[in-house]
Motif scaffolding. Structure first.
Motif, mmCIF file in Angstrom:
data_model
loop_
_atom_site.group_PDB
_atom_site.id
_atom_site.type_symbol
_atom_site.label_atom_id
_atom_site.label_comp_id
_atom_site.label_asym_id
_atom_site.label_seq_id
_atom_site.Cartn_x
_atom_site.Cartn_y
_atom_site.Cartn_z
ATOM 1 N N PHE A 23 39.088 14.896 18.682
ATOM 2 C CA PHE A 23 39.311 14.892 20.126
ATOM 3 C C PHE A 23 40.295 13.820 20.572
ATOM 4 O O PHE A 23 41.132 14.041 21.434
ATOM 5 N N PHE A 67 31.820 15.047 21.460
ATOM 6 C CA PHE A 67 33.232 15.286 21.195
ATOM 7 C C PHE A 67 33.502 15.194 19.701
ATOM 8 O O PHE A 67 32.817 14.468 18.968
ATOM 9 N N ASP A 80 35.921 21.073 20.697
ATOM 10 C CA ASP A 80 36.208 19.643 20.667
ATOM 11 C C ASP A 80 35.436 18.812 21.678
ATOM 12 O O ASP A 80 35.323 17.606 21.510
#
Length: 291
Positions: free
Chosen positions: A102, A98, A23
């Motif tokens: 996330f 990300f 993530d």
């Protein structure tokens, strides 16, 4: 959205991360380049990607638009965009990747990131040259994010998310006027929703009347809005997005022109090639050779 599938190389965070975190990734950019020397070739990501340069020259390309690299420049990319780079001399800064998931458990508004003008899928809006003192403030954010990631303290991911949001707000407030003052709020919302619908349906819905129906307005109203505030008719906005997706897919040379035509719901390969050449100026094959 079309259920047709097409395979093309997409990098995920797990592929790039030494910790196998699916993530999130943060790194000094020079070290990141050393670990991933093959990334100068055109490629797509499955995640959000931002780079802040503190040193360097050369150029980078986002969705086939070229930008000169400058110190204190930051660029933002959303999942699916294509980019490449060619640097000159020493290069450094910070990189953050990300996933779409996330922020989902952290923010009540699932599409919160789309509110930021640099996450709008338009390359020209996603590259920002930061002046003093904002560039030092942003550098401080990246240092704090890097420190949080390295220390691995409790709630580190939440602190990182908080720092990222603060940085996004600071940049958007000080560098970009997201909503032009001459657009009434209702019209602005309609245009944003139109663009979101295009993102979702551009492989299946090709006509302004189809989008006007989803927006509960007439095709004439939609055309008037686009012409007044975007400088083009609704049909051109739709076609530009289809052309961009075609260009992105052409990056993968293992995908045939016929497969791309099928994925984009063109009647046949010939019709797709004529459409592409009309709007780009070269055939899909010629465009692919130039990449």
């Amino acid at each position: 959205m079309s259920d047709k599938k097409i395979n093309f190389p997409i990098l995920d965070i797990c592929t790039l991360s030494e910790t196998r975190d699916e993530d999130f990734l943060v790194s000094k950019f020079g070290a990141y380049l050393e670990r991933h020397k093959n990334l100068h070739h055109a490629h797509r990501h499955s995640f959000y990607h931002l780079v802040f340069f503190t040193q360097g020259a050369g150029f980078h390309t986002i969705d086939f638009s070229n930008f000169d690299v400058k110190p204190y420049q930051i660029y933002f990319m959303i999942p699916g965009q294509v980019h490449s780079w060619s640097f000159e001399g020493p290069i450094d800064g910070y990189v953050v990747n990300f996933s779409e998931e996330f922020f989902q458990s952290f923010l009540l508004k699932a599409e919160y990131l789309a509110n930021f003008s640099f996450f709008n899928n338009i390359a020209q809006d996603s590259v920002i040259n930061l002046s003093f003192p904002l560039n030092q403030k942003v550098k401080g954010f990246f240092e704090e994010i890097l420190e949080q990631a390295q220390q691995k303290q409790p709630f580190a991911h939440d602190m990182i998310k908080s720092l990222l949001i603060q940085m996004f707000i600071a940049i958007d407030q000080q560098t970009i006027t997201e909503k032009p003052k001459n657009i009434p709020q209702f019209n602005y919302t309609l245009l944003k929703n139109f663009q979101k619908l295009i993102e979702k349906h551009h492989t299946t819905l090709k006509l302004p009347m189809e989008y006007a129906e989803l927006l509960y307005i007439t095709p004439n109203h939609l055309n008037a809005l686009c012409k007044e505030h975007l400088g083009m008719q609704a049909g051109e906005v739709i076609r530009n997005r289809i052309v961009l997706e075609a260009k992105r897919l052409l990056v993968n040379k293992n995908t045939s022109i016929s497969e791309i035509a099928y994925y984009l719901n063109f009647a046949d390969n010939s019709y797709f090639s004529k459409f592409f050449k009309k709007h780009v100026g070269v055939s899909p094959e010629e465009f692919r050779k130039k990449i």
